[in-house]
Write a protein that holds these residues in place. Structure first.
Motif, PDB file in Angstrom:
ATOM      1  N   TYR A   1      -2.881  35.079   6.536  1.00 13.74           N
ATOM      2  CA  TYR A   1      -4.282  35.346   6.891  1.00 13.74           C
ATOM      3  C   TYR A   1      -4.613  36.736   6.360  1.00 13.74           C
ATOM      4  O   TYR A   1      -3.792  37.649   6.497  1.00 13.74           O
TER       5      TYR A   1
ATOM      6  N   HIS B   1     -19.124  43.787   7.127  1.00 10.87           N
ATOM      7  CA  HIS B   1     -18.670  42.572   7.806  1.00 10.87           C
ATOM      8  C   HIS B   1     -19.701  42.176   8.871  1.00 10.87           C
ATOM      9  O   HIS B   1     -20.444  43.031   9.384  1.00 10.87           O
TER      10      HIS B   1
ATOM     11  N   ASN C   1      -6.130  39.098   7.384  1.00  9.45           N
ATOM     12  CA  ASN C   1      -6.093  40.170   8.377  1.00  9.45           C
ATOM     13  C   ASN C   1      -4.672  40.729   8.451  1.00  9.45           C
ATOM     14  O   ASN C   1      -3.975  40.630   9.452  1.00  9.45           O
TER      15      ASN C   1
ATOM     16  N   GLU D   1      -9.758  32.397  15.918  1.00  8.35           N
ATOM     17  CA  GLU D   1      -8.771  33.373  16.416  1.00  8.35           C
ATOM     18  C   GLU D   1      -8.639  33.287  17.941  1.00  8.35           C
ATOM     19  O   GLU D   1      -7.831  34.005  18.534  1.00  8.35           O
TER      20      GLU D   1
ATOM     21  N   PHE E   1      -7.943  46.455   6.440  1.00 16.34           N
ATOM     22  CA  PHE E   1      -7.418  45.385   5.567  1.00 16.34           C
ATOM     23  C   PHE E   1      -8.520  44.867   4.644  1.00 16.34           C
ATOM     24  O   PHE E   1      -8.238  44.425   3.528  1.00 16.34           O
ATOM     25  N   MET E   2      -9.766  44.935   5.081  1.00 15.85           N
ATOM     26  CA  MET E   2     -10.878  44.480   4.227  1.00 15.85           C
ATOM     27  C   MET E   2     -11.083  45.442   3.055  1.00 15.85           C
ATOM     28  O   MET E   2     -11.336  45.026   1.922  1.00 15.85           O
TER      29      MET E   2
ATOM     30  N   ASP F   1     -18.535  37.263   5.857  1.00 16.67           N
ATOM     31  CA  ASP F   1     -17.220  37.144   6.502  1.00 16.67           C
ATOM     32  C   ASP F   1     -16.152  37.718   5.565  1.00 16.67           C
ATOM     33  O   ASP F   1     -16.470  38.214   4.469  1.00 16.67           O
ATOM     34  N   SER F   2     -14.902  37.653   5.983  1.00 20.76           N
ATOM     35  CA  SER F   2     -13.836  38.298   5.204  1.00 20.76           C
ATOM     36  C   SER F   2     -13.745  37.702   3.805  1.00 20.76           C
ATOM     37  O   SER F   2     -13.518  38.422   2.826  1.00 20.76           O
TER      38      SER F   2
ATOM     39  N   HIS G   1     -14.688  31.267  17.463  1.00 24.62           N
ATOM     40  CA  HIS G   1     -13.914  31.653  16.276  1.00 24.62           C
ATOM     41  C   HIS G   1     -12.479  31.132  16.431  1.00 24.62           C
ATOM     42  O   HIS G   1     -11.916  31.192  17.532  1.00 24.62           O
TER      43      HIS G   1
ATOM     44  N   HIS H   1     -10.563  38.271  20.345  1.00 21.58           N
ATOM     45  CA  HIS H   1     -10.700  36.839  20.615  1.00 21.58           C
ATOM     46  C   HIS H   1      -9.706  36.319  21.653  1.00 21.58           C
ATOM     47  O   HIS H   1      -9.972  35.320  22.312  1.00 21.58           O
TER      48      HIS H   1
ATOM     49  N   SER I   1     -15.376  30.161  11.101  1.00 28.37           N
ATOM     50  CA  SER I   1     -15.434  31.591  10.765  1.00 28.37           C
ATOM     51  C   SER I   1     -16.827  32.126  11.070  1.00 28.37           C
ATOM     52  O   SER I   1     -17.748  31.358  11.387  1.00 28.37           O
TER      53      SER I   1
END
Ligand code: 13P
Ligand code: SF4
Length: 339
Positions: A145, A56, A147, A232, A96-97, A73-74, A230, A207, A246
């Motif tokens: 999302y 990431h 995440n 977030e 989570f990724m 990015d994700s 960002h 964030h 993002s």
């Protein structure tokens, strides 16, 4: 791996030199001397294991530019996880990724070098919370999302990332949407779409700490600075920014606009990594660390390739549900021709 093999020998110096040349303006040579033996050992073992390393944008430069085959990015990591031919994926990011990679490629061995690499957003909500929300708002589509953990995503109709959240919500054609788990990203989407968003008040611990006052202070002390944030971040922070997007959106924006001086209102490693690509841009570097992203280190990556652990497992039924919502998200990108 012996201690001798992990010394900064002339051989290690020679094979890692091209990698260092790329990042030398963001890392002193003394620091590279510590990383280089690990970088050389990881790259050798990676080939032996037929492994691919996905990192990431918040990973440190010695990971992002020393050992990773792909940075992003994700959303990009989700796409790469689905597309790679390698039998082993080492995910340098958070859990989570890695779950996304496993869900998209269940036949592959997906390794997360530290299983404790979590996320305050993912930790803010459970599958039971989502079932309760759905019962309270029957028929309202749920956008999750990415995440979030797999069991939470399995309860959703569709996933999104910060790169495509607006597009995903618009694709549903609904005037009300349940958006989980990031309350700030949900508010940002509401401000861009006019869709009524039923929020879940999760927040990213990195964030949410930025304030509008600190942005105003950068503008006062560095006139003309380009502020990129960002989504977030809280709305009052986003209102102060010149660009909201993002992590990959920020990189594209810098490539397009070539601002002279930039502050990235996001995780610390982002500025170092973007500075590698754009050495002519001056990055003002106040930032916040993600303690979860920073759990991933070169020694842990090496150990994970040596032992092929810790592997990520996702229950088959949960994976099927989560895959459906991730695939629906990827289909929205394909339909709009943007991802
Ligand atoms: P993106 O890279 O998708 O913008 O995500 C940011 C983030 O906080 C990931 O944990
Ligand atoms: Fe989670 Fe925020 Fe860290 Fe990303 S930066 S992993 S959203 S806590």
């Amino acid at each position: 791996m012996t201690t001798t093999a992990l010394s900064y020998t002339p051989q290690v110096e020679r094979v890692t030199r091209p990698l260092y040349e790329r990042i030398r303006h963001v890392m002193p040579e003394m620091e590279w001397a510590v990383h280089a033996p690990l970088v050389a050992a990881i790259n050798e073992l990676k080939r032996e294991r037929n492994a691919v390393i996905l990192a990431h944008n918040y990973q440190t430069p010695e990971i992002a530019y020393g050992v990773a085959d792909f940075r992003g990015d994700s959303l990009a990591l989700a796409q790469q996880g689905a597309a790679t031919d390698a039998g082993v994926i080492v995910l340098c990011g958070v859990r989570f990724m890695a779950e996304t990679a496993k869900i998209m490629s269940p036949e592959k061995l997906v390794i997360l070098p530290d299983l404790e690499a979590g996320c305050s957003l993912a930790a803010s909500i459970t599958a039971e919370d989502v079932r309760r929300l759905k019962a309270k708002h029957p028929g309202v589509p749920v956008v999750c999302y990415v995440n979030a953990y797999a069991d939470v995503r399995a309860e959703a109709d569709i996933c999104c990332t910060s790169a495509n959240a607006v597009k995903v919500v618009e694709s549903l054609g609904s005037d009300r949407v349940i958006f989980i788990p990031d309350g700030y990203l949900g508010r940002y989407v509401a401000s861009k779409t006019g869709v009524e968003i039923i929020l879940w008040e999760g927040a990213c611990e990195v964030h949410e700490r930025f304030t509008p006052e600190e942005i105003r202070e950068y503008r006062r002390t560095q006139p003309g600075i380009h502020v990129m944030a960002h989504p977030e971040c809280p709305p009052e922070v986003l209102r102060e920014a010149d660009y909201v997007g993002s992590t990959s959106g920020m990189i594209r924006h810098i490539a397009d606009e070539k601002p002279r001086q930039v502050v990235l209102i996001t995780e610390c490693s982002m500025s170092d990594n973007v500075a590698v690509e754009y050495p002519e841009v001056e990055f003002v570097r106040p930032c916040n660390f993600c303690p979860h992203m920073k759990r991933i280190t070169l020694p842990k990556i090496l150990a994970s390739l040596q032992t092929l652990t810790p592997a990520i497992e996702v229950d088959a039924q949960v994976a099927a549900g989560a895959k459906r919502s991730v695939e629906r998200m990827l289909a929205v990108g394909r339909a709009s021709g943007t991802t």
